[in-house]
Design an enzyme around this catalytic site. Structure first.
Site, short mmCIF file in Angstrom:
data_model
loop_
_atom_site.label_atom_id
_atom_site.label_comp_id
_atom_site.label_asym_id
_atom_site.label_seq_id
_atom_site.Cartn_x
_atom_site.Cartn_y
_atom_site.Cartn_z
N SER A 1 -9.68 1.74 3.05
CA SER A 1 -8.83 2.49 2.15
C SER A 1 -7.79 1.65 1.42
CB SER A 1 -8.12 3.58 2.93
OG SER A 1 -7.25 3.01 3.90
N LYS B 1 0.85 -1.20 0.00
CA LYS B 1 0.00 0.00 0.00
C LYS B 1 0.88 1.24 0.00
CE LYS B 1 -3.91 1.93 2.69
NZ LYS B 1 -4.74 1.75 3.90
N SER C 1 -9.74 -0.56 7.28
CA SER C 1 -9.22 -0.45 5.92
C SER C 1 -8.51 -1.67 5.35
CB SER C 1 -8.28 0.74 5.83
OG SER C 1 -9.03 1.91 5.70
N1 GLN Z 1 -12.96 4.14 6.64
C1 GLN Z 1 -12.30 4.59 7.82
C2 GLN Z 1 -11.90 6.03 7.67
O1 GLN Z 1 -12.24 6.59 6.70
C3 GLN Z 1 -11.14 3.72 8.11
C4 GLN Z 1 -9.95 4.03 7.30
C5 GLN Z 1 -8.78 3.18 7.66
O2 GLN Z 1 -8.91 2.16 8.32
N2 GLN Z 1 -7.61 3.64 7.24
O3 GLN Z 1 -11.28 6.60 8.50
#
Ligand code: GLN
Length: 492
Positions: A150, A75, A174
């Site tokens: 994400s 990532k 994410s």
């Molecule tokens: N969807 C969550 C957010 O927008 C989690 C994102 C993540 O785990 N990086 O913060």
């Protein structure tokens, strides 16, 4: 086995081919590169690739190491020395990481070869990868749908056979949510189990790095390589690391699985609910005992998460000012104008929204009402889990209340997007571990979209949730199905 069959394989299968010298690490990379050329034009999982450097590593690879010669996608928020690290943000345009994250050093020490960086929501803020400031990533099961986020690029790469395995990060879901939406396995380790050194910080008290893979065994193999203490990360735990792969084969007799009553609420897609109910029955038939449990503070989790995550993000993102690296505005009037315009032009709308929210909840006068209060409720959520873990070895829930959704469907209302984290963000607040494994399909407009089952485990009990997920996976057929875009090439 011909070159065109290689991308379909998982890590464990590759290991044996590599060790028997039936395929070389360079051939593997070559096969992957060809596949990426065909598939990634449509899927868009990758932000950058460096096959030249990877090829050099492949030439010297020791295939007898645990991950010897296995290419792994990363990532693009995790530093790989000399490679871009964009965080999918314009503000890091042109920046190259000057050093390696600890996980990269550990992967390399295990013989793995990082070869490409995957797309994400800008600074990992989002649940669909639509917040990427660079490009769109599509769900390999249905190209008009999001891959989740994400870590959407990592998930889409694994699900479309353009990566054998990948690293993602999980701050509120994410890793698990995109794994669920693309029909693969995603593990969020216990906070402190995997070093965060070299990970660009979003919310430091919640962030964890973990694997996204085709099978549970592959997740265990990556965990074996990346878990463990790191003096460079002061929150890293100095606890022994078990061999997660060796621990996998274990039957479920006597295992107590808790079903939190607060997690089976309205708002869950009926097809998701049906799949989870069936998964619970199946686990029960494998010998697990199902117990009803309660996590009374669940209803506050999303609110608490979005207060604490934005507060930490507003502080962490203060460092992006265009002075030492990354994007810099042109011809500023003075220093203040330089800061203001660099950040105005460099950050996307969701990141700005979070910086504003985070600054607000930390500001004097509001600090006690929001930030401090959220910290107190976080502690209550943590206690909910410790109490429940006295009665249950692990908990079961859906990973996401809905299967993959269409592009644009949730972007107009940020709250709708935030609510997709309802089952995942509590684990980050409590610091516990969680895994998502496929447990079914939803049929929407004659298309099949994967559904994920989430298992939550006690702190440092990754081995246990891997065992349960493995038993579930091996006694079901879900993991054998593959995304249409990959399937056509598997059979070509
Ligand atoms: N969807 C969550 C957010 O927008 C989690 C994102 C993540 O785990 N990086 O913060």
């Amino acid at each position: 086995m011909t070159a065109k069959d290689l991308p379909a394989l998982g890590i464990a299968e590759l290991q044996s081919l590599l060790r028997q010298r039936e395929v070389s690490p360079r051939e593997l990379l070559e096969a992957l590169r060809d596949r990426i050329e065909i598939v990634d034009r449509e899927v868009g999982a990758y932000l950058s690739l460096d096959f030249e450097a990877a090829d050099k590593e492949a030439e010297k690879a020791n295939v007898d190491l645990p991950l010897g010669g296995v290419p792994i996608a990363i990532k693009d928020i995790i530093s790989v020395a000399g490679q871009p690290c964009t965080c999918a943000s314009k503000i890091l345009r042109g920046y190259r990481a000057p050093y390696n994250a600890t996980v990269i050093g550990k992967l390399r020490a295990a013989g793995a070869i990082p070869f490409g960086k995957t797309n994400l929501d800008e600074f990992a803020m989002g649940s669909s990868t639509e917040n990427s400031g660079i490009k769109l990533t599509r769900n390999p099961w249905e190209l008009s749908c999001v891959p989740g986020g994400s870590s959407g690029g990592s998930a889409a790469a694994v699900a479309s056979d353009t990566a054998f395995g990948a690293l993602g990060t999980d701050t509120g879901g994410s890793i698990r949510q995109p794994a669920a939406l693309t029909g693969i396995v995603g593990l969020k380790p216990t906070y402190g189990r995997v070093s965060r050194f070299g990970l660009v910080a979003f919310a430091s008290s919640l962030d964890q790095i973990g694997p996204l893979t085709k099978t549970v065994r592959d997740a265990a193999l990556i965990m074996n390589a990346i878990a463990g203490h790191d003096p460079q990360d002061s929150t890293s735990l100095d606890e022994p690391v078990p061999d997660y792969a060796v621990a996998l084969d274990h039957d479920l007799r006597g295992v107590k699985l808790g079903l939190p009553k607060e997690y089976m609420v309205e708002g869950i897609d009926p097809q998701v609910k049906t799949a989870i109910d069936a998964a619970v029955k199946h686990l029960n038939s494998l010998g697990a005992e199902i117990v009803d449990v309660s996590l009374p503070h669940t209803e506050y989790a999303t609110a608490v998460y979005y207060i604490l995550a934005t507060a930490e993000a507003s502080a962490n993102l203060a460092r992006f000012d265009g002075v030492r690296y990354g994007y810099r505005t042109e011809n500023p009037k003075d220093l203040l104008d330089h800061y203001g315009r660099t950040r105005e032009e460099g950050f996307g709308p969701e990141v700005k929204r979070r910086i504003i929210l985070g600054t607000y909840v930390l500001s004097s006068g509001y600090y006690d009402a929001y930030y401090l209060r959220a910290q107190k409720v976080r502690e209550l959520i943590r206690q909910d889990f410790s109490k429940v873990f006295e009665k249950a070895d692990a908990l079961i829930s859906p990973t996401s209340p809905v299967p993959a959704f269409k592009f644009g469907e949730r972007t107009a209302d940020p709250l709708q997007m935030y609510l997709t984290d309802i089952f995942t963000c509590s684990a980050n607040l409590a610091g516990i571990c969680g895994i998502s494994v496929q447990c079914g399909f939803a049929e929407i407009d004659e298309k099949r979209l994967p559904i994920g089952l989430q298992l939550l485990g006690k702190p440092l009990d990754e081995a246990r949730i891997l065992q349960i997920a493995h038993a579930f996976e091996q006694s079901t057929e879900w993991h054998k199905a593959c995304a249409p875009i990959a399937a056509t090439l598997r059979n070509a």
